[in-house]
Design an enzyme around this catalytic site. Sequence first.
Site, PDB file in Angstrom:
ATOM      1  N   GLU A  21     -71.855 -20.890  62.292  1.00  0.00           N
ATOM      2  CA  GLU A  21     -72.234 -20.164  63.512  1.00  0.00           C
ATOM      3  C   GLU A  21     -71.089 -20.166  64.525  1.00  0.00           C
ATOM      4  OE1 GLU A  21     -74.075 -17.669  65.657  1.00  0.00           O
ATOM      5  OE2 GLU A  21     -75.244 -18.438  63.969  1.00  0.00           O
ATOM      6  N   GLU A  43     -66.313 -13.065  66.592  1.00  0.00           N
ATOM      7  CA  GLU A  43     -66.845 -12.056  67.507  1.00  0.00           C
ATOM      8  C   GLU A  43     -66.073 -12.016  68.817  1.00  0.00           C
ATOM      9  OE1 GLU A  43     -71.025 -12.733  67.994  1.00  0.00           O
ATOM     10  OE2 GLU A  43     -71.499 -11.959  66.002  1.00  0.00           O
TER      11      GLU A  43
END
Length: 126
Positions: free
Chosen positions: A68, A75
């Site tokens: 994650e 991102e």
Amino acid sequence: MSKFTSGGYRKSLSYALQGLSVAYKSQRNYRFHLFVGFLAILGGILLNFKCIEYCVLILAISFVITAELFNSVIEFALDALYKNKYSKMVKLAKDLSAGVVLIAAMTSILIGLMLFGRKLLIMFLY
């Protein structure tokens, strides 16, 4: 002094903790995975896990959380690089990164089923 000069271990730890704080504040899925991981550890305590079971459980939890965090890094970096403009290649990279998290989560769910399922079956059948 060069911009690449190390500021020492305390400074490095400070930067790492700042990064985790940013992830906690900005990434809903990171908070969710931390919460589920906490519940899993609590479940291990209630079911009297052995040391090796805790080790496997902690590895599974950290596997998902690490995936994650890497997803968030990708991102953030792509959004900064492309100034939040749409790009088909950025979308593909983000989708692939999210797929890594999905695989990590599914693997951890299977590990959890193996760890908790056996103990719960024994507890309810006897």
